[in-house]
Design a protein around this motif. Structure first.
Motif, PDB file in Angstrom:
ATOM      1  N   VAL A 163     -13.972 -26.395 -10.700  1.00  0.00           N
ATOM      2  CA  VAL A 163     -14.493 -26.852  -9.413  1.00  0.00           C
ATOM      3  C   VAL A 163     -13.420 -27.673  -8.723  1.00  0.00           C
ATOM      4  O   VAL A 163     -12.730 -28.476  -9.353  1.00  0.00           O
ATOM      5  N   THR A 164     -13.265 -27.461  -7.418  1.00  0.00           N
ATOM      6  CA  THR A 164     -12.371 -28.297  -6.623  1.00  0.00           C
ATOM      7  C   THR A 164     -13.202 -29.185  -5.717  1.00  0.00           C
ATOM      8  O   THR A 164     -14.211 -28.756  -5.162  1.00  0.00           O
ATOM      9  N   ALA A 165     -12.785 -30.443  -5.596  1.00  0.00           N
ATOM     10  CA  ALA A 165     -13.505 -31.400  -4.761  1.00  0.00           C
ATOM     11  C   ALA A 165     -12.583 -31.884  -3.646  1.00  0.00           C
ATOM     12  O   ALA A 165     -11.384 -32.064  -3.864  1.00  0.00           O
ATOM     13  N   HIS A 166     -13.136 -32.067  -2.459  1.00  0.00           N
ATOM     14  CA  HIS A 166     -12.360 -32.506  -1.307  1.00  0.00           C
ATOM     15  C   HIS A 166     -12.852 -33.890  -0.903  1.00  0.00           C
ATOM     16  O   HIS A 166     -13.950 -34.043  -0.380  1.00  0.00           O
ATOM     17  N   LEU A 167     -12.056 -34.886  -1.201  1.00  0.00           N
ATOM     18  CA  LEU A 167     -12.396 -36.255  -0.873  1.00  0.00           C
ATOM     19  C   LEU A 167     -11.667 -36.685   0.386  1.00  0.00           C
ATOM     20  O   LEU A 167     -10.689 -36.064   0.803  1.00  0.00           O
ATOM     21  N   ALA A 168     -12.135 -37.754   0.990  1.00  0.00           N
ATOM     22  CA  ALA A 168     -11.455 -38.291   2.160  1.00  0.00           C
ATOM     23  C   ALA A 168     -10.068 -38.777   1.748  1.00  0.00           C
ATOM     24  O   ALA A 168      -9.868 -39.290   0.648  1.00  0.00           O
ATOM     25  N   GLY A 169      -9.100 -38.598   2.634  1.00  0.00           N
ATOM     26  CA  GLY A 169      -7.740 -39.021   2.325  1.00  0.00           C
ATOM     27  C   GLY A 169      -6.864 -37.856   1.910  1.00  0.00           C
ATOM     28  O   GLY A 169      -7.152 -36.694   2.215  1.00  0.00           O
ATOM     29  N   ASP A 170      -5.789 -38.141   1.192  1.00  0.00           N
ATOM     30  CA  ASP A 170      -4.787 -37.126   0.869  1.00  0.00           C
ATOM     31  C   ASP A 170      -4.864 -36.653  -0.573  1.00  0.00           C
ATOM     32  O   ASP A 170      -3.940 -36.011  -1.067  1.00  0.00           O
ATOM     33  N   LEU A 171      -5.961 -36.949  -1.264  1.00  0.00           N
ATOM     34  CA  LEU A 171      -6.077 -36.617  -2.683  1.00  0.00           C
ATOM     35  C   LEU A 171      -6.888 -35.345  -2.866  1.00  0.00           C
ATOM     36  O   LEU A 171      -7.969 -35.187  -2.299  1.00  0.00           O
ATOM     37  N   PHE A 172      -6.350 -34.414  -3.660  1.00  0.00           N
ATOM     38  CA  PHE A 172      -7.087 -33.238  -4.097  1.00  0.00           C
ATOM     39  C   PHE A 172      -7.569 -33.493  -5.529  1.00  0.00           C
ATOM     40  O   PHE A 172      -6.845 -34.085  -6.335  1.00  0.00           O
ATOM     41  N   VAL A 173      -8.753 -33.023  -5.858  1.00  0.00           N
ATOM     42  CA  VAL A 173      -9.320 -33.247  -7.189  1.00  0.00           C
ATOM     43  C   VAL A 173      -9.842 -31.931  -7.751  1.00  0.00           C
ATOM     44  O   VAL A 173     -10.535 -31.177  -7.060  1.00  0.00           O
ATOM     45  N   LEU A 174      -9.510 -31.663  -9.006  1.00  0.00           N
ATOM     46  CA  LEU A 174     -10.044 -30.513  -9.739  1.00  0.00           C
ATOM     47  C   LEU A 174     -10.855 -31.022 -10.916  1.00  0.00           C
ATOM     48  O   LEU A 174     -10.480 -31.992 -11.566  1.00  0.00           O
ATOM     49  N   LEU A 175     -11.986 -30.376 -11.196  1.00  0.00           N
ATOM     50  CA  LEU A 175     -12.783 -30.642 -12.388  1.00  0.00           C
ATOM     51  C   LEU A 175     -12.722 -29.387 -13.244  1.00  0.00           C
ATOM     52  O   LEU A 175     -13.192 -28.317 -12.833  1.00  0.00           O
ATOM     53  N   LEU A 176     -12.129 -29.516 -14.428  1.00  0.00           N
ATOM     54  CA  LEU A 176     -11.826 -28.344 -15.244  1.00  0.00           C
ATOM     55  C   LEU A 176     -12.391 -28.486 -16.646  1.00  0.00           C
ATOM     56  O   LEU A 176     -12.340 -29.572 -17.232  1.00  0.00           O
ATOM     57  N   PRO A 177     -12.917 -27.391 -17.216  1.00  0.00           N
ATOM     58  CA  PRO A 177     -13.301 -27.425 -18.630  1.00  0.00           C
ATOM     59  C   PRO A 177     -12.068 -27.664 -19.499  1.00  0.00           C
ATOM     60  O   PRO A 177     -10.987 -27.149 -19.201  1.00  0.00           O
ATOM     61  N   ASP A 178     -12.236 -28.460 -20.540  1.00  0.00           N
ATOM     62  CA  ASP A 178     -11.120 -28.692 -21.448  1.00  0.00           C
ATOM     63  C   ASP A 178     -10.870 -27.418 -22.238  1.00  0.00           C
ATOM     64  O   ASP A 178     -11.800 -26.780 -22.723  1.00  0.00           O
ATOM     65  N   ALA A 179      -9.615 -27.023 -22.354  1.00  0.00           N
ATOM     66  CA  ALA A 179      -9.264 -25.783 -23.044  1.00  0.00           C
ATOM     67  C   ALA A 179      -7.873 -25.925 -23.634  1.00  0.00           C
ATOM     68  O   ALA A 179      -7.042 -26.693 -23.123  1.00  0.00           O
ATOM     69  N   PRO A 180      -7.571 -25.187 -24.712  1.00  0.00           N
ATOM     70  CA  PRO A 180      -6.251 -25.290 -25.348  1.00  0.00           C
ATOM     71  C   PRO A 180      -5.102 -24.944 -24.409  1.00  0.00           C
ATOM     72  O   PRO A 180      -4.002 -25.476 -24.553  1.00  0.00           O
ATOM     73  N   ASP A 181      -5.338 -24.038 -23.454  1.00  0.00           N
ATOM     74  CA  ASP A 181      -4.262 -23.599 -22.570  1.00  0.00           C
ATOM     75  C   ASP A 181      -4.216 -24.377 -21.265  1.00  0.00           C
ATOM     76  O   ASP A 181      -3.513 -23.983 -20.332  1.00  0.00           O
ATOM     77  N   LEU A 182      -4.938 -25.490 -21.186  1.00  0.00           N
ATOM     78  CA  LEU A 182      -5.043 -26.204 -19.916  1.00  0.00           C
ATOM     79  C   LEU A 182      -3.693 -26.704 -19.427  1.00  0.00           C
ATOM     80  O   LEU A 182      -3.354 -26.552 -18.240  1.00  0.00           O
ATOM     81  N   ARG A 183      -2.901 -27.291 -20.314  1.00  0.00           N
ATOM     82  CA  ARG A 183      -1.613 -27.830 -19.886  1.00  0.00           C
ATOM     83  C   ARG A 183      -0.699 -26.728 -19.346  1.00  0.00           C
ATOM     84  O   ARG A 183      -0.049 -26.899 -18.305  1.00  0.00           O
ATOM     85  N   SER A 184      -0.639 -25.599 -20.035  1.00  0.00           N
ATOM     86  CA  SER A 184       0.226 -24.509 -19.561  1.00  0.00           C
ATOM     87  C   SER A 184      -0.311 -23.920 -18.262  1.00  0.00           C
ATOM     88  O   SER A 184       0.465 -23.542 -17.372  1.00  0.00           O
ATOM     89  N   ALA A 185      -1.651 -23.842 -18.138  1.00  0.00           N
ATOM     90  CA  ALA A 185      -2.240 -23.331 -16.902  1.00  0.00           C
ATOM     91  C   ALA A 185      -1.919 -24.245 -15.729  1.00  0.00           C
ATOM     92  O   ALA A 185      -1.621 -23.781 -14.620  1.00  0.00           O
ATOM     93  N   LEU A 186      -1.960 -25.554 -15.955  1.00  0.00           N
ATOM     94  CA  LEU A 186      -1.653 -26.507 -14.888  1.00  0.00           C
ATOM     95  C   LEU A 186      -0.165 -26.480 -14.540  1.00  0.00           C
ATOM     96  O   LEU A 186       0.202 -26.672 -13.371  1.00  0.00           O
ATOM     97  N   ALA A 187       0.677 -26.245 -15.523  1.00  0.00           N
ATOM     98  CA  ALA A 187       2.110 -26.130 -15.237  1.00  0.00           C
ATOM     99  C   ALA A 187       2.375 -24.920 -14.348  1.00  0.00           C
ATOM    100  O   ALA A 187       3.178 -24.978 -13.404  1.00  0.00           O
ATOM    101  N   ASP A 188       1.688 -23.814 -14.627  1.00  0.00           N
ATOM    102  CA  ASP A 188       1.826 -22.618 -13.787  1.00  0.00           C
ATOM    103  C   ASP A 188       1.272 -22.882 -12.385  1.00  0.00           C
ATOM    104  O   ASP A 188       1.864 -22.469 -11.380  1.00  0.00           O
ATOM    105  N   LEU A 189       0.129 -23.580 -12.311  1.00  0.00           N
ATOM    106  CA  LEU A 189      -0.448 -23.925 -11.012  1.00  0.00           C
ATOM    107  C   LEU A 189       0.522 -24.795 -10.217  1.00  0.00           C
ATOM    108  O   LEU A 189       0.679 -24.611  -9.005  1.00  0.00           O
ATOM    109  N   HIS A 190       1.167 -25.734 -10.885  1.00  0.00           N
ATOM    110  CA  HIS A 190       2.114 -26.611 -10.189  1.00  0.00           C
ATOM    111  C   HIS A 190       3.256 -25.815  -9.583  1.00  0.00           C
ATOM    112  O   HIS A 190       3.707 -26.109  -8.460  1.00  0.00           O
ATOM    113  N   ARG A 191       3.741 -24.803 -10.280  1.00  0.00           N
ATOM    114  CA  ARG A 191       4.823 -23.980  -9.734  1.00  0.00           C
ATOM    115  C   ARG A 191       4.374 -23.294  -8.442  1.00  0.00           C
ATOM    116  O   ARG A 191       5.139 -23.213  -7.475  1.00  0.00           O
ATOM    117  N   GLN A 192       3.136 -22.810  -8.440  1.00  0.00           N
ATOM    118  CA  GLN A 192       2.616 -22.160  -7.228  1.00  0.00           C
ATOM    119  C   GLN A 192       2.443 -23.163  -6.089  1.00  0.00           C
ATOM    120  O   GLN A 192       2.787 -22.889  -4.936  1.00  0.00           O
TER     121      GLN A 192
END
Length: 405
Positions: free
Chosen positions: A218-247
């Motif tokens: 789930v993505t949440a849109h708060l007031a201001g310049d902050l983006f927030v994601l709510l994600l299930p904990d998973a073994p591949d989460l760190r690698s998935a976020l690293a790939d997301l950061h590249r995009q």
């Protein structure tokens, strides 16, 4: 307020619309429908439109349609719909389809029998409904993330009604663009504002598309310049976020982008605490600038001390002095000893377990341990060396050097 193209094509009543090109880009967001009345569209659109081409008010031969495709992609429209089968445009020329596919512009064919008033009404109604639903989702997520709710029980009921997947452990990711002040200094207020808002919208679209591809994200849109994601904990989460950061970094362009990851929140009652953790991790990431763009709150104990060091060269020198002798720059895998040292530290110096972690034979581990001690001039049994090595490894894992491996 927007809908993805693939969401529009699934609306009841629009099943006769056919995708002729750009099917890989149907995640593009549609802000509103626009009917092209003039010869060209470059002057009349701002980006994000679903452009309808009828041929009623202007002849639409192959050259004109090719020009519309070129202009549409250049200004960033979401897609183009060409009405066919009537007395104006009999069919879409193959060259137009081929060019749209080459550019990655979604090109959709609509039969004239499907009335424009029906199509625009369905899209407009869906956009309004989506806007209302998003407002409700952001409202309840904002309450849970800030702890500003009248009743936790009601907040949970509202979340369930809105089909927000908030059951089970979640980890929060806080994202923010950096170096925004430099953007306005280089481009001025007017152009800087356009670039800033355009980049934010592009990031929002990518995050929503990314979340749609991950169950229960789930993505949440708060007031201001902050983006927030709510994600299930998973073994591949760190690698998935690293790939997301590249995009995301590719979209951020001259601005940087960093992320902070919270520890797991067991339920939505802990979202406020988790958001605070993610914010703290984000602050460290912005200061230490890791290659992956991400800092985990679970690592903040040492990192919060390290970010207090203003002169980054002190950290670089410390890593070089501690780990530099272990790198074999002339070899195909120059960091083999560093990875071995990392595994040994994680296993409290247990060579057998470190070998299992790395998938190598015990004899190989023993040889590497001897090599580490020879090159470093230190003993792996020395608690001071192991402490220094652990801190240096933590910094090294976040360096650009590792990011390029």
């Amino acid at each position: 307020m927007s809908l993805a193209l693939d969401e529009i094509l699934r609306l009841p009543g629009l099943q006769d619309m056919r995708v002729r090109a750009g099917a890989r880009h149907l995640q593009r967001r549609v802000r509103w429908p626009y009917v092209a009345e003039n010869e060209g569209i470059a002057e009349w659109v701002m980006g994000g439109e679903l452009v309808f081409v009828t041929g009623i008010n202007h002849p639409r031969g192959e050259n004109n349609l090719l020009s519309l495709v070129e202009d549409g992609e250049a200004v960033g429209i979401a897609g183009m719909v060409i009405l066919t089968g009537g007395s104006f445009i009999q069919h879409i020329p193959p060259a137009v389809i081929a060019r749209a596919e080459q550019l990655g512009l979604p090109l959709i064919e609509q039969p004239y029998a499907l009335k424009m008033v029906v199509v625009t009404h369905l899209i407009g109604t869906a956009l309004v409904q989506m806007s209302q639903e998003r407002r409700s989702r952001n409202d309840i997520l904002g309450q849970l993330l800030t702890g500003d709710y009248p009743s936790l029980a009601i907040a949970r009921q509202r979340a369930a009604h809105l089909q927000l997947a908030l059951d089970g452990p979640r980890r929060l990711v806080a994202l923010r663009l950096s170096a925004v002040d430099g953007l306005f200094q280089r481009h001025g207020l007017a152009q800087g504002e356009r670039l800033w808002q355009g980049t934010r919208q592009a990031l929002e679209d990518l995050l929503e598309a990314w979340c749609r591809g991950r169950p229960e994200a789930v993505t949440a849109h708060l007031a201001g310049d902050l983006f927030v994601l709510l994600l299930p904990d998973a073994p591949d989460l760190r690698s998935a976020l690293a790939d997301l950061h590249r995009q995301l970094a590719a979209l951020a362009g001259e601005m940087g982008l960093f992320m902070g990851l919270s520890s797991p929140a067991e339920d939505c009652a802990r979202y406020r605490q988790a958001l605070n953790e993610a914010r703290q991790a984000l602050e460290v990431a912005q200061n230490l600038r890791p290659a992956t763009g991400l800092c985990d709150f679970s690592e903040l104990g040492v990192l919060r001390l390290l970010q207090g060091i203003v002169d980054r060269s002190l950290l670089d020198d410390f890593v070089t002095q501690t780990l530099g002798p272990l790198r074999s720059t002339g070899r195909k895998q120059p960091n083999t000893l560093l990875h071995t040292l990392d595994a040994l530290l994680m296993e409290n110096g247990n060579g057998f377990k470190a070998g299992q972690r790395l998938g190598v034979h015990r004899n190989t581990i023993n040889q590497r341990m001897q090599r580490i001690e020879q090159l470093s001039g230190q003993s792996l049994d020395d608690p001071l060396f192991r402490m220094n090595a652990a801190v240096a490894m933590l910094i090294w894992r976040m360096t650009e050097a590792q990011g390029k491996e």
